[in-house]
Design an enzyme around this catalytic site. Sequence first.
Site, PDB file in Angstrom:
ATOM      1  N   SER A 289     -53.450 -60.251   1.412  1.00 18.62           N
ATOM      2  CA  SER A 289     -52.748 -59.702   2.530  1.00 18.62           C
ATOM      3  C   SER A 289     -51.308 -58.573   1.508  1.00 18.62           C
ATOM      4  CB  SER A 289     -51.665 -60.733   3.452  1.00 18.62           C
ATOM      5  OG  SER A 289     -51.120 -60.209   4.192  1.00 18.62           O
ATOM      6  N   ASN A 290     -50.175 -58.520   2.657  1.00 22.35           N
ATOM      7  CA  ASN A 290     -49.100 -57.207   1.724  1.00 22.35           C
ATOM      8  C   ASN A 290     -47.899 -58.131   2.314  1.00 22.35           C
ATOM      9  OD1 ASN A 290     -48.300 -56.061   4.113  1.00 22.35           O
ATOM     10  ND2 ASN A 290     -50.501 -55.187   3.831  1.00 22.35           N
TER      11      ASN A 290
END
Length: 413
Positions: A210-211
Amino acid sequence: MPNFQLAGKRVVLAVTGSIAAYKAIGLLRLLTQSGATVHVVMTESATQFVAPLTFEVLSGLPVTCDLFSGHQDMKHLSLTKQADLLLVAPCTSNTLARLALGLADDVLGTMALTVQCPLMICPAMDGEMWSHPTVQAHAETLRNRGAIMIEPEIGELASGQWGQGRLAHEDTILTAVEAVLHPQRDWQGERVLISAGPTQEPIDPVRFFSNGSSGKMGYALAEAAIYRGAEVVLVSGPTKLMCPQGVMRVPVITADEMLQALTARFNWATTLIMAAAVGDFRPKLVLSQKLKKEQWTDEMLLLERTPDILLRLSAQRTHQRMIGFAAETENLIEHGKAKLKSKQLDMVVVNQVGGDHSAFGNDFNEVILLTPNVAPHPISRMPKRQLADILLDHIMTLPLPSSAVQTVSSPTS
Ligand code: CTP
């Protein structure tokens, strides 16, 4: 920075007996800084938490605490006649019930029955109380009667437990007050599709790629658009944010799910604002069981590209304005312009990510707006909610893509 949006407006701020009563002090400051004249009314139990003198000094006006002492002029009636808003913050479950039932044995109950201006209620209570069917029924009764309910937030409560019950943030309440008292309905008739937050690509049932996107910019845009009269659908990756009142949220996890959710609503939309930080890669192989340390091999993390959602939607575009974001660490304008062109967008909002002023997770943002054939337009650092309104002002001026209607919708093309 005060914007004097509420200059000339008269707000009756009713404070009730919740531990969150102290937060009404900050709210009063914000309202007066915004130019409002604020008359504070307190229930008897509220005075156990904060002394009326505090509100009296800060508002510069006498505080009304009871029906009978020194108010031969029927103050409770004259106050509500002159008021532009009756704001109950914080509102306990007890007061919520009393307002729903129309009990009039204290000053607030009496005012609420004589009120001719909008009634805004900001509940604050224990999470289990807020979710109790009785409390929800009272909230619904009041909503159906036209009251504006500013939902409590999720977080740590006075009991030390976690739940939905915290008084909404003072900025959220101020924005709602400004929206009610200055309804700028210039987005009425628009149908806005907004994506927000990160995407997550599973590796196995417990791990994912993810980020660091918080979703705050997309949610701020959704709130701004709904306040300005638009219909708003918010396709959101996993975030901890509350959905703004009136916005329809479609939760998604992966880039594929986001693509599906947006594609399904793309024809409906008049504007697409792609604020999500969509992950560009995902594991080629998703394991159905948790990967054990001993089983690890480098091949397990072979990656493949996720779909470029904007690129796909711009190929299907008929009538929609399309706005993208560009998250960049360097050469902001150059990279932003490349995205504007390659994704055939009407506008790209470039923001810096990484470093001290990263847009990710921050309540503030500074951006550069790129539109075809126009010089880059920098916008200085400000709260994302304020920036959202400025972005909507710019988006409003973008020409509708009439050429896209002909090229894409023609059956022969
Ligand atoms: N975007 C998208 N689908 C993707 C990746 C990005 O629709 N798979 C959208 C984003 O929501 C944003 C815009 O494209 O509006 C630009 O995203 P950004 O992450 O800045 O750039 P990328 O296109 O992913 O390119 P790069 O990572 O190489 O900078």
